[in-house]
Design a protein around this motif. Sequence first.
Motif, PDB file in Angstrom:
ATOM      1  N   GLU A   7      94.609 130.823  41.451  1.00  0.00           N
ATOM      2  CA  GLU A   7      95.808 130.362  40.750  1.00  0.00           C
ATOM      3  C   GLU A   7      97.009 131.118  41.306  1.00  0.00           C
ATOM      4  O   GLU A   7      96.996 132.355  41.360  1.00  0.00           O
ATOM      5  CB  GLU A   7      95.651 130.612  39.254  1.00  0.00           C
ATOM      6  N   THR A   8      98.035 130.381  41.719  1.00  0.00           N
ATOM      7  CA  THR A   8      99.173 131.003  42.395  1.00  0.00           C
ATOM      8  C   THR A   8     100.507 130.642  41.760  1.00  0.00           C
ATOM      9  O   THR A   8     100.643 129.628  41.082  1.00  0.00           O
ATOM     10  CB  THR A   8      99.229 130.560  43.876  1.00  0.00           C
ATOM     11  N   ARG A   9     101.462 131.496  42.025  1.00  0.00           N
ATOM     12  CA  ARG A   9     102.879 131.229  41.746  1.00  0.00           C
ATOM     13  C   ARG A   9     103.669 132.186  42.632  1.00  0.00           C
ATOM     14  O   ARG A   9     103.706 133.392  42.376  1.00  0.00           O
ATOM     15  CB  ARG A   9     103.231 131.434  40.288  1.00  0.00           C
ATOM     16  N   ASP A  11     102.985 133.260  45.745  1.00  0.00           N
ATOM     17  CA  ASP A  11     102.028 134.264  46.220  1.00  0.00           C
ATOM     18  C   ASP A  11     101.604 134.030  47.666  1.00  0.00           C
ATOM     19  O   ASP A  11     100.443 134.240  48.018  1.00  0.00           O
ATOM     20  CB  ASP A  11     100.768 134.243  45.338  1.00  0.00           C
ATOM     21  N   GLU A  12     102.514 133.632  48.540  1.00  0.00           N
ATOM     22  CA  GLU A  12     102.108 133.275  49.897  1.00  0.00           C
ATOM     23  C   GLU A  12     101.447 134.441  50.638  1.00  0.00           C
ATOM     24  O   GLU A  12     100.419 134.247  51.293  1.00  0.00           O
ATOM     25  CB  GLU A  12     103.279 132.721  50.700  1.00  0.00           C
ATOM     26  N   LEU A  15      97.992 135.295  48.949  1.00  0.00           N
ATOM     27  CA  LEU A  15      97.052 134.215  49.200  1.00  0.00           C
ATOM     28  C   LEU A  15      96.451 134.339  50.594  1.00  0.00           C
ATOM     29  O   LEU A  15      95.235 134.185  50.774  1.00  0.00           O
ATOM     30  CB  LEU A  15      97.740 132.858  49.030  1.00  0.00           C
ATOM     31  N   VAL A  36      93.592 125.899  45.748  1.00  0.00           N
ATOM     32  CA  VAL A  36      94.742 126.697  45.339  1.00  0.00           C
ATOM     33  C   VAL A  36      95.414 125.941  44.207  1.00  0.00           C
ATOM     34  O   VAL A  36      95.928 124.839  44.396  1.00  0.00           O
ATOM     35  CB  VAL A  36      95.699 126.933  46.518  1.00  0.00           C
ATOM     36  N   ASP A  38      98.321 125.766  41.915  1.00  0.00           N
ATOM     37  CA  ASP A  38      99.675 126.305  41.861  1.00  0.00           C
ATOM     38  C   ASP A  38     100.348 126.006  40.531  1.00  0.00           C
ATOM     39  O   ASP A  38     100.142 124.949  39.938  1.00  0.00           O
ATOM     40  CB  ASP A  38     100.509 125.735  42.999  1.00  0.00           C
ATOM     41  N   SER A  41     105.207 127.313  42.432  1.00  0.00           N
ATOM     42  CA  SER A  41     105.724 128.167  43.505  1.00  0.00           C
ATOM     43  C   SER A  41     106.971 127.575  44.142  1.00  0.00           C
ATOM     44  O   SER A  41     107.086 126.358  44.297  1.00  0.00           O
ATOM     45  CB  SER A  41     104.663 128.360  44.591  1.00  0.00           C
ATOM     46  N   THR A  45     103.775 129.037  49.601  1.00  0.00           N
ATOM     47  CA  THR A  45     102.363 129.079  49.195  1.00  0.00           C
ATOM     48  C   THR A  45     101.633 127.814  49.618  1.00  0.00           C
ATOM     49  O   THR A  45     100.509 127.869  50.114  1.00  0.00           O
ATOM     50  CB  THR A  45     102.265 129.286  47.665  1.00  0.00           C
ATOM     51  N   GLU A  77      92.292 136.417  42.099  1.00  0.00           N
ATOM     52  CA  GLU A  77      93.746 136.560  42.081  1.00  0.00           C
ATOM     53  C   GLU A  77      94.248 136.555  43.517  1.00  0.00           C
ATOM     54  O   GLU A  77      93.571 137.076  44.415  1.00  0.00           O
ATOM     55  CB  GLU A  77      94.156 137.894  41.446  1.00  0.00           C
ATOM     56  N   PRO A  78      95.435 136.000  43.765  1.00  0.00           N
ATOM     57  CA  PRO A  78      95.997 136.097  45.109  1.00  0.00           C
ATOM     58  C   PRO A  78      96.262 137.556  45.444  1.00  0.00           C
ATOM     59  O   PRO A  78      96.824 138.294  44.638  1.00  0.00           O
ATOM     60  CB  PRO A  78      97.299 135.311  45.024  1.00  0.00           C
TER      61      PRO A  78
END
Length: 167
Positions: A7-9, A11-12, A15, A36, A38, A41, A45, A77-78
């Motif tokens: 799960e990202t926000r 977070d390039e 990740l 991924v 998102d 973002s 990402t 986590e990223p």
Amino acid sequence: MFSVLIETRDDEEGLARTLASLIGGAVEGVVRDVIVCDTGSTDQTHRVADHAGCHFVAGGIAAGIRQAKGDWLLFLEPGARLSEGWTDDVVAHTARQTMPARFSRARGSRAPFLSRVFSGNRALAEGLVISKRQASSLAKSARSAEAIARGLATKRLNAEIWMAPPK
């Protein structure tokens, strides 16, 4: 085989580090797909996920769980990195257990005792291995991967994880 969900926000960078630690599992055929999930973002990402061959889902963790192809899910986590040899422990666990599991913290990733006591614990800091069936059930009432992981009784794996730095 496993589906990995991250799960990202915005977070390039994190990740990219996490995806690099999954290469061994993909080569061994243990990682079936990486999704991924998102949550809005505004950085690159989506490009990192695309270049790595991941599925990119903008609908959050529940949408990612629905798209997962594996019977077992690995939430990360990223920025978290799995230590070499993690696949053996995860495969062995899922072959004989039905309960969720978490990784052991790598020695260099452990915070001092008082820092651990007084900081807010992140439920996904040590990753989570969970059956797709159980994750789907929990996702009905949880809006994030963190909420799914919080409060679960889990087994501790011998495989180690280098935790993502706190945001």
